[in-house]
Enzyme design. Structure first.
Site, PDB file in Angstrom:
ATOM      1  CD  GLN A  94      -1.350  -3.293  -5.974  1.00 45.74           C
ATOM      2  OE1 GLN A  94      -2.330  -2.779  -6.150  1.00 45.74           O
ATOM      3  NE2 GLN A  94      -1.411  -4.404  -6.030  1.00 45.74           N
ATOM      4  CB  VAL A  96      -2.128  -2.098   5.032  1.00 49.11           C
ATOM      5  CG1 VAL A  96      -2.415  -1.444   3.676  1.00 49.11           C
ATOM      6  CG2 VAL A  96      -3.985  -2.859   5.396  1.00 49.11           C
ATOM      7  CG  HIS A 112      -2.210   0.680  -1.640  1.00 47.81           C
ATOM      8  ND1 HIS A 112      -2.659  -0.416  -2.447  1.00 47.81           N
ATOM      9  CD2 HIS A 112      -2.095   1.326  -2.544  1.00 47.81           C
ATOM     10  CE1 HIS A 112      -3.232  -0.318  -3.749  1.00 47.81           C
ATOM     11  NE2 HIS A 112      -2.122   1.117  -3.987  1.00 47.81           N
ATOM     12  CB  CYS A 120      -1.125  14.127  13.198  1.00 50.20           C
ATOM     13  SG  CYS A 120      -1.524  15.503  13.149  1.00 50.20           S
ATOM     14  CB  CYS A 139      -3.616  13.410  18.151  1.00 55.56           C
ATOM     15  SG  CYS A 139      -1.645  13.953  16.649  1.00 55.56           S
ATOM     16  CB  SER A 181      -6.674  -8.506  -9.334  1.00 55.52           C
ATOM     17  OG  SER A 181      -6.878  -7.404  -8.058  1.00 55.52           O
ATOM     18  CG  LEU A 206      -5.304 -19.301  -7.023  1.00 55.94           C
ATOM     19  CD1 LEU A 206      -4.335 -20.174  -6.304  1.00 55.94           C
ATOM     20  CD2 LEU A 206      -6.265 -18.725  -5.643  1.00 55.94           C
TER      21      LEU A 206
END
Ligand code: APR
Length: 236
Positions: A94, A96, A112, A120, A139, A181, A206
């Site tokens: 997940q 980035v 994600h 674009c 672009c 989580s 954790l």
């Protein structure tokens, strides 16, 4: 772990990168790097204030590319495991950031999106990016400004690679979630999909989350991930 695993899916979340210096999302203050999530991680936030959103991801990207940020032992051991494990392996993140790639992981999907990519809005083409960009950046396909957005999945948008992920989940015999989580759908439901084929489901975190995994191993990812996957390799 008793029976030999033949197909493994691993899901990682922000907790695996915490010891590399990247903050997790759901700290007690409910903010992501001092910003309400609605402002920086929703299509509506981007519409309201694109400049803020560009700046936010430019800062995250520059932080990721800065010297102190490096893969930790958890990223490295997952890459080692992938190369030594004789069965099928898919790593779904997940996150980035690019710490899994930097550690050597190959069969990896970013559900994600990725900080080091931009997209674009006209052509949906995706480009690598390490520099800052914003509303004024030309672009590369349209040759005009105003069409680029971060290649990040925001709240309310469809995650990437879902067909590949679901296929792997439906045929795996071990599913391991690390440092997440379990607050964000659909990733939070992956362990249930994996259970359809009676996969063993394991959480490495954790703290114990409320999800119904078969096994919970609590600790820092840099310690528990190498230990858990070393045992798994020995059982092969
Ligand atoms: N080792 C293991 N786990 C850790 C560590 C660590 N050193 N540090 C924190 N954690 C755990 C926390 O206990 C928590 O359960 O990592 C989890 C991080 O949870 P979140 O911050 O909610 O991150 P994540 O689950 O990846 O978020 C999912 O939400 O905001 C969106 O798109 C964003 O991908 C993100 C998604």
């Amino acid at each position: 772990m008793s029976a030999r695993a033949e197909s493994i899916v691993v899901l990682t979340g922000a907790g695996i990168s915490a010891e590399s210096g990247i903050k997790t999302f759901r700290a007690a203050d409910g903010l992501w790097e001092n910003h309400p999530i609605d402002d920086v991680a929703t299509p509506e936030g981007f519409e309201r204030n694109p400049q803020l959103v560009y700046e936010f991801y430019n800062q995250r990207r520059q932080q990721l590319l800065s010297d102190p940020i490096k893969p930790n032992a958890a990223h490295s051991y997952l890459a080692k495991f992938e190369h030594e494990f004789p069965g099928k392996f898919l790593l779904v993140t997940q996150n980035v950031d690019n710490l899994h790639e930097r550690a050597g992981s190959e069969n990896l999907v970013h559900m994600h999106g990725e900080l080091l990519k931009m997209r674009c809005l006209n052509s949906q083409l995706v480009f690598d990016i390490i520099e800052n960009f914003n509303f004024d950046t030309n672009c590369r396909c349209c040759r005009s400004p105003g069409n680029l957005r971060p290649h990040i999945v925001w709240f309310g948008e469809m995650p990437f690679h879902m067909n590949k992920i679901n296929q792997a989940l439906e045929s795996c015999d071990v599913f391991v979630a690390i440092g997440t989580s379990g607050n964000v759908y659909p990733a939070s439901g992956f362990y249930q999909t994996a259970k359809i084929r009676r996969a063993r489901t394991v959480e490495l975190n954790l703290e114990r989350t409320s999800s119904g995994f078969d096994e919970h191993i609590v600790g820092n990812a840099s310690e528990i991930v190498p230990k858990y996957f070393e045992n798994l390799l020995q059982a092969c």
